[in-house]
Design an enzyme around this catalytic site. Structure first.
Site, mmCIF file in Angstrom:
data_model
loop_
_atom_site.group_PDB
_atom_site.id
_atom_site.type_symbol
_atom_site.label_atom_id
_atom_site.label_comp_id
_atom_site.label_asym_id
_atom_site.label_seq_id
_atom_site.Cartn_x
_atom_site.Cartn_y
_atom_site.Cartn_z
ATOM 1 N N HIS A 243 55.231 31.782 17.094
ATOM 2 C CA HIS A 243 54.311 31.839 18.236
ATOM 3 C C HIS A 243 52.898 31.722 17.689
ATOM 4 C CE1 HIS A 243 52.369 33.222 21.936
ATOM 5 N NE2 HIS A 243 53.524 32.962 22.528
ATOM 6 N N GLU A 298 61.924 32.949 23.998
ATOM 7 C CA GLU A 298 62.763 31.919 24.622
ATOM 8 C C GLU A 298 64.266 32.128 24.518
ATOM 9 O OE1 GLU A 298 61.377 30.492 26.677
ATOM 10 O OE2 GLU A 298 59.316 30.238 26.061
HETATM 11 N N1 ACO Z 1 60.703 26.475 13.016
HETATM 12 C C1 ACO Z 1 60.352 25.910 11.846
HETATM 13 N N2 ACO Z 1 59.101 25.981 11.333
HETATM 14 C C2 ACO Z 1 58.189 26.667 12.045
HETATM 15 C C3 ACO Z 1 58.487 27.276 13.264
HETATM 16 C C4 ACO Z 1 59.801 27.167 13.750
HETATM 17 N N3 ACO Z 1 60.174 27.720 14.910
HETATM 18 N N4 ACO Z 1 57.375 27.861 13.747
HETATM 19 C C5 ACO Z 1 56.400 27.617 12.872
HETATM 20 N N5 ACO Z 1 56.886 26.886 11.837
HETATM 21 C C6 ACO Z 1 56.165 26.387 10.679
HETATM 22 C C7 ACO Z 1 55.315 25.220 11.128
HETATM 23 O O1 ACO Z 1 56.031 24.008 11.033
HETATM 24 C C8 ACO Z 1 54.165 25.259 10.190
HETATM 25 O O2 ACO Z 1 54.523 24.697 8.941
HETATM 26 P P1 ACO Z 1 53.474 23.864 8.044
HETATM 27 O O3 ACO Z 1 52.382 24.853 7.719
HETATM 28 O O4 ACO Z 1 54.285 23.435 6.866
HETATM 29 O O5 ACO Z 1 52.986 22.745 8.903
HETATM 30 C C9 ACO Z 1 53.950 26.726 9.998
HETATM 31 O O6 ACO Z 1 55.236 27.361 10.238
HETATM 32 C C10 ACO Z 1 52.876 27.141 10.982
HETATM 33 O O7 ACO Z 1 53.175 28.255 11.633
HETATM 34 P P2 ACO Z 1 52.199 28.816 12.750
HETATM 35 O O8 ACO Z 1 50.779 28.428 12.498
HETATM 36 O O9 ACO Z 1 52.511 30.255 12.922
HETATM 37 O O10 ACO Z 1 52.741 28.049 14.047
HETATM 38 P P3 ACO Z 1 51.920 27.335 15.201
HETATM 39 O O11 ACO Z 1 50.986 28.297 15.822
HETATM 40 O O12 ACO Z 1 51.368 26.080 14.716
HETATM 41 O O13 ACO Z 1 53.080 26.973 16.213
HETATM 42 C C11 ACO Z 1 54.810 27.213 17.746
HETATM 43 C C12 ACO Z 1 53.555 27.865 17.180
HETATM 44 C C13 ACO Z 1 54.439 25.851 18.300
HETATM 45 C C14 ACO Z 1 55.321 28.088 18.895
HETATM 46 C C15 ACO Z 1 55.874 27.104 16.626
HETATM 47 O O14 ACO Z 1 56.165 28.380 16.122
HETATM 48 C C16 ACO Z 1 57.134 26.392 17.085
HETATM 49 O O15 ACO Z 1 57.178 25.176 17.068
HETATM 50 N N6 ACO Z 1 58.194 27.156 17.525
HETATM 51 C C17 ACO Z 1 59.397 26.530 18.018
HETATM 52 C C18 ACO Z 1 59.229 26.098 19.473
HETATM 53 C C19 ACO Z 1 59.211 27.279 20.423
HETATM 54 O O16 ACO Z 1 60.040 28.157 20.363
HETATM 55 N N7 ACO Z 1 58.231 27.252 21.366
HETATM 56 C C20 ACO Z 1 58.083 28.286 22.411
HETATM 57 C C21 ACO Z 1 56.875 29.123 22.157
HETATM 58 S S1 ACO Z 1 56.692 30.349 23.401
HETATM 59 C C22 ACO Z 1 55.982 29.514 24.685
HETATM 60 O O17 ACO Z 1 55.151 28.667 24.535
HETATM 61 C C23 ACO Z 1 56.387 29.802 26.046
#
Ligand code: ACO
Length: 354
Positions: A243, A298
């Site tokens: 998140h 989710e």
């Molecule tokens: N699976 C794999 N890798 C992840 C995930 C995940 N669920 N979440 C974060 N990461 C990785 C990113 O790829 C990123 O890697 P990088 O630095 O090598 O590019 C790193 O962790 C960044 O983490 P954050 O900065 O904490 O994540 P960000 O704020 O950019 O993204 C997000 C948040 C979009 C929700 C992400 O965690 C994600 O894609 N989750 C899966 C989708 C999801 O469940 N979305 C629902 C969110 S709740 C809502 O909106 C209602």
């Protein structure tokens, strides 16, 4: 440069606050469990007070949203015939695009339960069922969907879901609503734009995909950890985890889990979901040490919506039905500021030839 605008304060709001370190969400100064106890319409009244009317109460909101549903039902012909052939995610965008610019906040919010129920029935070859304006949005939505009154415990579970997810600070979709209305576009345009931002897999598009993840891991047999690792190695995101704001397990997830257990104490999926969550959180910690990528809302949301009997393809539209009142409140708050949102960009392209 913070490409995701993380940490940038882009609005002042009295509406909601998400504190990711402490795991807190407030909606107009109320904690989510208190809102859940009052029900969805009371939460909408709270959010809209001073923006979409004065002296709003749960009873007045039930009445206004009920009237809105009756009007929405009379206008199904504007969009339903063309939308029935589309997937619910896209059809819901058509539904919102057909909402008229002159619509009131209650009419816009009420279009969703009527439209989504009619759409799902229509895709099954069934005629739409007229709303009962005396009911809550959750109870009437399930009634319009099933074609008969559903047991109170299902309506209660959906009401709990809708109230729990009603708002969450400046999410991407809420920000989109605020940007759109800041140009003096209509409220209806702000809501359809917010929905567009919402549908993506990283945001409101996630709940159905979280259940898909459970199914996929289940196909891998006992080897939960290996399946999770393989997905991460392939560069995939684990849906239902991580998140932008929350650095611990989303506080709302436990509330939804409790609602699931009240509805279905023997939920067949819950034990497996817990096993997958454990494996996913551990794998994400190995991959991103110290990043604290925990379960978001989710997976539990999806298990609850599934137990209520909703089809997976309707999860995101139903999530939008719960979130639309917040898009409306934020847009109306933004409109008051009168200032157009127009950030700057840093140009990193080539300069013209001298
Ligand atoms: N699976 C794999 N890798 C992840 C995930 C995940 N669920 N979440 C974060 N990461 C990785 C990113 O790829 C990123 O890697 P990088 O630095 O090598 O590019 C790193 O962790 C960044 O983490 P954050 O900065 O904490 O994540 P960000 O704020 O950019 O993204 C997000 C948040 C979009 C929700 C992400 O965690 C994600 O894609 N989750 C899966 C989708 C999801 O469940 N979305 C629902 C969110 S709740 C809502 O909106 C209602």
């Amino acid at each position: 440069m913070a490409n995701g605008l993380e940490g940038i304060v882009a609005a002042e709001t009295v509406l909601s606050h998400a504190d990711g370190e402490r795991g807190i969400i407030w909606v107009r100064g109320h904690a989510i469990p208190n809102l859940v106890a009052q029900g969805f319409e009371a939460a909408v009244a709270l959010m809209w007070e001073g923006f979409a009317g004065e002296g709003l109460t749960r009873a007045r909101m039930i009445e206004a949203l009920g009237e809105g549903r009756v009007l929405a039902f009379s206008r199904l012909g504007d969009w339903l015939p063309a939308a029935t052939r589309r997937e619910p995610l896209e059809a819901t965008r058509l539904l919102l695009a057909a909402v008229r610019d002159a619509s009131t906040p209650a009419q816009i919010a009420a279009a969703l339960p009527v439209g989504i129920a009619a759409l799902i029935r229509s895709r099954n070859g069934e005629a739409p069922v007229a709303p009962d304006p005396s009911l809550t949005a959750a109870a009437d939505f399930l009634r319009m969907l099933a074609g008969k009154t559903v047991e109170e415990r299902f309506a209660q579970a959906l009401d709990t879901y809708m109230t729990t997810v009603i708002d969450n600070g400046l999410s991407a979709s809420t920000f989109a609503a605020r940007v759109i209305i800041s140009t003096r576009a209509s409220l209806a345009s702000a809501v359809v734009g917010a929905y567009g931002a919402f549908t993506g897999a990283l945001h409101g598009g996630a709940p159905g995909l979280a259940l898909d993840l459970l199914d996929e891991v289940a196909k891998g047999g006992d080897n939960v950890d290996a399946t999770i690792e393989r997905k991460l190695l392939m560069g995939e995101r684990l849906m239902g985890f991580g998140h932008r704001v929350f650095r611990l397990r989303d506080p709302r997830a436990d509330m939804l889990r409790a609602a699931l257990l009240r509805l279905d104490p023997n939920s067949p999926h819950l034990a497996f979901a817990k096993r997958v969550e454990q494996a996913a959180v551990a794998a994400l910690e190995r991959r991103k040490p110290g990043r604290r990528l925990e379960a978001n809302i989710e997976m539990d949301a999806a298990l609850l919506l599934d137990a209520i009997g909703l089809p997976r393809a309707a999860f995101t539209p139903v999530f939008a039905m719960a979130r639309a009142p917040a898009w409306i409140a934020h847009a109306l708050e933004q409109r008051r500021s009168g200032r157009m949102i127009r950030p700057a960009s840093a140009y990193v392209g080539p300069t013209p030839e001298a």
